[in-house]
Design a protein around this motif. Structure first.
Motif, PDB file in Angstrom:
ATOM      1  N   HIS A   1       6.918   1.756  -6.756  1.00 58.49           N
ATOM      2  CA  HIS A   1       6.043   0.660  -6.334  1.00 58.49           C
ATOM      3  C   HIS A   1       6.252   0.353  -4.852  1.00 58.49           C
ATOM      4  CE1 HIS A   1       4.807  -0.003 -10.439  1.00 58.49           C
ATOM      5  NE2 HIS A   1       6.079   0.046 -10.793  1.00 58.49           N
ATOM      6  N   PHE A   2       7.485   0.484  -4.435  1.00 56.43           N
ATOM      7  CA  PHE A   2       7.742   0.265  -3.008  1.00 56.43           C
ATOM      8  C   PHE A   2       7.135   1.390  -2.178  1.00 56.43           C
ATOM      9  CE2 PHE A   2      10.324   0.623   0.879  1.00 56.43           C
ATOM     10  CZ  PHE A   2      10.021  -0.617   1.423  1.00 56.43           C
ATOM     11  N   ALA A   3       7.216   2.609  -2.693  1.00 51.43           N
ATOM     12  CA  ALA A   3       6.621   3.748  -1.983  1.00 51.43           C
ATOM     13  C   ALA A   3       5.121   3.527  -1.805  1.00 51.43           C
ATOM     14  CB  ALA A   3       6.896   5.048  -2.748  1.00 51.43           C
ATOM     15  N   ALA A   4       4.464   2.973  -2.813  1.00 51.41           N
ATOM     16  CA  ALA A   4       3.017   2.723  -2.723  1.00 51.41           C
ATOM     17  C   ALA A   4       2.716   1.704  -1.621  1.00 51.41           C
ATOM     18  CB  ALA A   4       2.488   2.233  -4.068  1.00 51.41           C
ATOM     19  N   VAL A   5       3.595   0.714  -1.465  1.00 50.98           N
ATOM     20  CA  VAL A   5       3.412  -0.272  -0.386  1.00 50.98           C
ATOM     21  C   VAL A   5       3.506   0.440   0.966  1.00 50.98           C
ATOM     22  CG1 VAL A   5       4.482  -2.242   0.779  1.00 50.98           C
ATOM     23  CG2 VAL A   5       4.217  -2.268  -1.706  1.00 50.98           C
ATOM     24  N   GLU A   6       4.562   1.238   1.137  1.00 45.06           N
ATOM     25  CA  GLU A   6       4.740   1.922   2.418  1.00 45.06           C
ATOM     26  C   GLU A   6       3.575   2.859   2.721  1.00 45.06           C
ATOM     27  OE1 GLU A   6       8.764   3.629   2.278  1.00 45.06           O
ATOM     28  OE2 GLU A   6       9.291   2.069   3.749  1.00 45.06           O
ATOM     29  N   GLU A   7       3.069   3.516   1.673  1.00 43.27           N
ATOM     30  CA  GLU A   7       1.927   4.413   1.886  1.00 43.27           C
ATOM     31  C   GLU A   7       0.709   3.633   2.369  1.00 43.27           C
ATOM     32  OE1 GLU A   7       1.484   6.530  -1.802  1.00 43.27           O
ATOM     33  OE2 GLU A   7       3.464   7.428  -1.501  1.00 43.27           O
ATOM     34  N   SER A   8       0.545   2.416   1.852  1.00 40.64           N
ATOM     35  CA  SER A   8      -0.632   1.643   2.267  1.00 40.64           C
ATOM     36  C   SER A   8      -0.504   1.183   3.713  1.00 40.64           C
ATOM     37  CB  SER A   8      -0.878   0.470   1.312  1.00 40.64           C
ATOM     38  OG  SER A   8       0.081  -0.531   1.498  1.00 40.64           O
ATOM     39  N   CYS A   9       0.706   0.930   4.178  1.00 39.76           N
ATOM     40  CA  CYS A   9       0.915   0.598   5.599  1.00 39.76           C
ATOM     41  C   CYS A   9       0.495   1.798   6.447  1.00 39.76           C
ATOM     42  CB  CYS A   9       2.378   0.325   5.941  1.00 39.76           C
ATOM     43  SG  CYS A   9       3.242  -0.879   4.922  1.00 39.76           S
ATOM     44  N   THR A  10       1.060   2.956   6.095  1.00 41.48           N
ATOM     45  CA  THR A  10       0.833   4.158   6.889  1.00 41.48           C
ATOM     46  C   THR A  10      -0.639   4.547   6.911  1.00 41.48           C
ATOM     47  OG1 THR A  10       2.980   4.861   6.067  1.00 41.48           O
ATOM     48  CG2 THR A  10       1.689   6.506   7.246  1.00 41.48           C
ATOM     49  N   ALA A  11      -1.287   4.458   5.735  1.00 38.88           N
ATOM     50  CA  ALA A  11      -2.693   4.871   5.659  1.00 38.88           C
ATOM     51  C   ALA A  11      -3.541   4.034   6.605  1.00 38.88           C
ATOM     52  CB  ALA A  11      -3.196   4.728   4.222  1.00 38.88           C
ATOM     53  N   CYS A  12      -3.334   2.735   6.626  1.00 33.02           N
ATOM     54  CA  CYS A  12      -4.151   1.895   7.504  1.00 33.02           C
ATOM     55  C   CYS A  12      -3.798   2.148   8.963  1.00 33.02           C
ATOM     56  CB  CYS A  12      -4.000   0.413   7.156  1.00 33.02           C
ATOM     57  SG  CYS A  12      -5.123  -0.598   8.150  1.00 33.02           S
ATOM     58  N   HIS A  13      -2.514   2.306   9.256  1.00 31.45           N
ATOM     59  CA  HIS A  13      -2.129   2.542  10.651  1.00 31.45           C
ATOM     60  C   HIS A  13      -2.761   3.818  11.188  1.00 31.45           C
ATOM     61  CE1 HIS A  13       1.649  -0.215  10.331  1.00 31.45           C
ATOM     62  NE2 HIS A  13       0.506  -0.879  10.406  1.00 31.45           N
ATOM     63  N   LYS A  14      -2.778   4.859  10.350  1.00 28.57           N
ATOM     64  CA  LYS A  14      -3.364   6.130  10.797  1.00 28.57           C
ATOM     65  C   LYS A  14      -4.806   5.928  11.223  1.00 28.57           C
ATOM     66  CE  LYS A  14      -0.940   9.931   8.569  1.00 28.57           C
ATOM     67  NZ  LYS A  14      -0.768  10.281   7.158  1.00 28.57           N
ATOM     68  N   GLN A  15      -5.513   5.112  10.468  1.00 32.13           N
ATOM     69  CA  GLN A  15      -6.939   4.953  10.730  1.00 32.13           C
ATOM     70  C   GLN A  15      -7.245   3.881  11.778  1.00 32.13           C
ATOM     71  OE1 GLN A  15      -9.102   4.350   7.089  1.00 32.13           O
ATOM     72  NE2 GLN A  15     -11.100   4.629   8.048  1.00 32.13           N
ATOM     73  N   PHE A  16      -6.457   2.815  11.789  1.00 30.94           N
ATOM     74  CA  PHE A  16      -6.894   1.642  12.555  1.00 30.94           C
ATOM     75  C   PHE A  16      -5.943   1.150  13.642  1.00 30.94           C
ATOM     76  CE2 PHE A  16      -9.348   1.175   8.600  1.00 30.94           C
ATOM     77  CZ  PHE A  16     -10.607   1.069   9.151  1.00 30.94           C
ATOM     78  N   ARG A  17      -4.709   1.625  13.639  1.00 24.75           N
ATOM     79  CA  ARG A  17      -3.790   1.079  14.628  1.00 24.75           C
ATOM     80  C   ARG A  17      -3.907   1.859  15.929  1.00 24.75           C
ATOM     81  NH1 ARG A  17       2.632   0.250  13.572  1.00 24.75           N
ATOM     82  NH2 ARG A  17       3.229  -0.370  15.659  1.00 24.75           N
ATOM     83  N   PRO A  18      -4.219   1.160  17.022  1.00 17.86           N
ATOM     84  CA  PRO A  18      -4.345   1.852  18.300  1.00 17.86           C
ATOM     85  C   PRO A  18      -2.967   2.308  18.770  1.00 17.86           C
ATOM     86  CG  PRO A  18      -4.597  -0.512  18.616  1.00 17.86           C
ATOM     87  CD  PRO A  18      -4.433  -0.284  17.147  1.00 17.86           C
TER      88      PRO A  18
END
Ligand code: HEC
Length: 140
Positions: free
Chosen positions: A122-139
């Motif tokens: 469950h913690f891994a899923a949280v970290e994946e959601s951080c990374t996924a958004c950063h890849k797409q949206f974090r400048p």
């Protein structure tokens, strides 16, 4: 000369910082993300054995992360339906929703008697959601 240039750059950076309005959307969301990072790093530390796993403190951290997970998004005026990035707004809010549900699931799986093996995916899923958004949206 190099030293002088570095000093100039440092001065410029400092001036830039002090000018940032703490009430601006950028400052507010960055403060929340920093808190989010601190909180998830504390949990990750227990998962990865840098600190000892304790079910009660893991639960406290997971509940804090859940509360923080919904906090940044209202400070992104560019992703409002009428904002300059409105075309990406649906994707952005979907990515935000992924984090919120992953954090909610994680928090729901914590508590007395819950083992590290139980919370790890469950913690891994949280970290994946951080990374996924950063890849797409974090400048960068
Ligand atoms: C829905 C998208 C999204 C999700 C999910 C997300 N972030 Fe971010 N994050 C961003 C964006 C966009 C920025 C850049 C913000 C800016 O430029 O003001 C950012 C910036 C950050 C920063 C840098 C803040 C600063 O001081 O500039 C940290 C740290 C951070 N995120 C941590 C996390 C952590 C930890 C998670 C997961 C628990 C997470 N983020 C989940 C979109 C997201």
């Amino acid at each position: 000369m190099t030293r002088f240039a570095l000093a100039l750059i440092a001065a410029a950076l400092l001036a830039g910082c002090s000018k940032t309005d703490p009430d601006s959307p950028g400052a507010q969301r960055q403060a929340i993300f920093k808190d989010m990072l601190r909180t998830s790093e504390a949990l990750g530390g227990m998962i990865r054995g840098r600190s000892s796993y304790d079910a009660a403190s893991f639960q406290a951290g997971a509940l804090k992360l859940k509360a923080l997970a919904s906090a940044p998004w209202s400070h992104f005026p560019e992703f409002d339906a009428s904002g300059p990035s409105s075309a990406g707004a649906a994707d952005f809010h979907a990515a935000a929703q992924k984090l919120e549900s992953a954090a909610t699931q994680l928090a729901a799986q914590t508590g007395t008697g819950v083992t590290m093996a139980d919370v790890r995916p469950h913690f891994a899923a949280v970290e994946e959601s951080c990374t996924a958004c950063h890849k797409q949206f974090r400048p960068e």
